[in-house]
Design a protein around this motif. Structure first.
Motif, PDB file in Angstrom:
ATOM      1  N   TYR A 110      61.055  30.519  61.001  1.00 35.59           N
ATOM      2  CA  TYR A 110      62.141  30.533  60.003  1.00 35.59           C
ATOM      3  C   TYR A 110      63.489  30.726  60.697  1.00 35.59           C
ATOM      4  O   TYR A 110      64.466  30.026  60.393  1.00 35.59           O
ATOM      5  CB  TYR A 110      61.870  31.653  58.999  1.00 35.59           C
ATOM      6  N   ARG A 152      64.630  27.575  62.169  1.00 38.25           N
ATOM      7  CA  ARG A 152      65.186  26.638  61.175  1.00 38.25           C
ATOM      8  C   ARG A 152      66.607  27.038  60.793  1.00 38.25           C
ATOM      9  O   ARG A 152      67.481  26.181  60.623  1.00 38.25           O
ATOM     10  CB  ARG A 152      64.278  26.581  59.946  1.00 38.25           C
ATOM     11  N   ASP A 172      59.720  26.041  53.965  1.00 32.56           N
ATOM     12  CA  ASP A 172      60.616  26.020  55.118  1.00 32.56           C
ATOM     13  C   ASP A 172      61.609  27.178  55.072  1.00 32.56           C
ATOM     14  O   ASP A 172      62.027  27.687  56.108  1.00 32.56           O
ATOM     15  CB  ASP A 172      61.401  24.699  55.175  1.00 32.56           C
ATOM     16  N   TYR A 173      61.972  27.565  53.849  1.00 29.11           N
ATOM     17  CA  TYR A 173      62.949  28.622  53.662  1.00 29.11           C
ATOM     18  C   TYR A 173      62.353  29.681  52.746  1.00 29.11           C
ATOM     19  O   TYR A 173      61.229  29.556  52.274  1.00 29.11           O
ATOM     20  CB  TYR A 173      64.267  28.051  53.127  1.00 29.11           C
ATOM     21  N   ASN A 233      61.696  24.842  49.922  1.00 33.96           N
ATOM     22  CA  ASN A 233      61.900  23.990  51.083  1.00 33.96           C
ATOM     23  C   ASN A 233      63.361  23.632  51.332  1.00 33.96           C
ATOM     24  O   ASN A 233      63.653  22.848  52.237  1.00 33.96           O
ATOM     25  CB  ASN A 233      61.058  22.714  50.949  1.00 33.96           C
ATOM     26  N   ASP A 234      64.255  24.188  50.530  1.00 33.08           N
ATOM     27  CA  ASP A 234      65.677  23.955  50.714  1.00 33.08           C
ATOM     28  C   ASP A 234      66.400  25.283  50.909  1.00 33.08           C
ATOM     29  O   ASP A 234      65.988  26.315  50.381  1.00 33.08           O
ATOM     30  CB  ASP A 234      66.273  23.231  49.490  1.00 33.08           C
ATOM     31  N   ASP A 273      68.542  32.655  51.561  1.00 34.67           N
ATOM     32  CA  ASP A 273      68.586  32.515  53.015  1.00 34.67           C
ATOM     33  C   ASP A 273      69.907  33.008  53.585  1.00 34.67           C
ATOM     34  O   ASP A 273      69.941  33.630  54.648  1.00 34.67           O
ATOM     35  CB  ASP A 273      68.351  31.051  53.402  1.00 34.67           C
TER      36      ASP A 273
END
Length: 200
Positions: A181, A184, A144-145, A149-150, A155
């Protein structure tokens, strides 16, 4: 209380402001740099001898400079393991991404942005290549990142550049993984507050 010398529209300052918000850390903001000046004073040069923002003054008067060093300090001091993993391999992955962003992604984007509009077209190829590489890695990893995933410090470091990629009006390729991305990141109020609302 710690004191941050920064300006909100500086991408390097914005990363630190975002992290302080994530941590709920109290701090005194002294608007410095750019139109605010103040980077040539003896007091500021004790914190950062190179005269750049951000600079962080600790409660004991010691100074920290370079945004990524400040990010790592704050994460280690106030949120061990959350945004900067304690497990060595996971931490090295975050650090690797932070370094890659600084050396491979941000420089071509900076050259492109500083150029006169008529001179930008030849510089866009290098920018596109860097963001295409990031898109490919996001697809390959399936996270996700950037580093998992966190949300991590990687990021926070990527966010200003990613935001600026989507501000480019010259023709650029569609990068679906990067777009997902970006979406998100936009799901975080802290991103919207410290990156999208102030970085141009």
């Amino acid at each position: 209380m710690i004191t941050l010398y920064a300006r909100r529209d500086s991408s390097n300052s914005a990363k630190v402001l975002w992290l302080l918000d994530e941590l709920g850390q109290a701090f005194d903001l002294r608007l410095t740099g750019g139109k605010f000046g103040g980077t040539d004073t003896p007091q500021f040069r004790k914190l950062n001898p190179f005269g750049k923002v951000p600079a962080l003054e600790l409660e004991d008067g010691r100074g920290l400079f370079e945004s990524q060093a400040i990010l790592r300090y704050l994460a280690a001091e106030d949120s061990p393991g959350a945004l900067w993993p304690e497990e060595p391999v996971a931490r090295a992955r975050v650090d690797g991404w932070m370094d890659w962003l600084t050396t491979a992604l941000v420089p071509p984007l900076g050259r492109y942005r500083k150029a006169a509009p008529a001179d930008r077209a030849p510089l866009l190829d290098a920018v596109t290549a860097a963001f295409t590489a990031l898109d490919a890695q996001l697809r390959a990893e399936g996270f996700d990142y950037i580093a998992g995933n966190d949300l991590t410090l990687a990021d926070l470091c990527a966010a200003p550049a990613v935001h600026r990629w989507f501000l480019i009006t010259d023709p650029r390729p569609d990068l679906p993984a990067l777009a997902a991305y970006h979406a998100r990141l936009r799901g975080h109020d802290t991103y919207l507050r410290h990156i999208e609302a102030v970085i141009s």
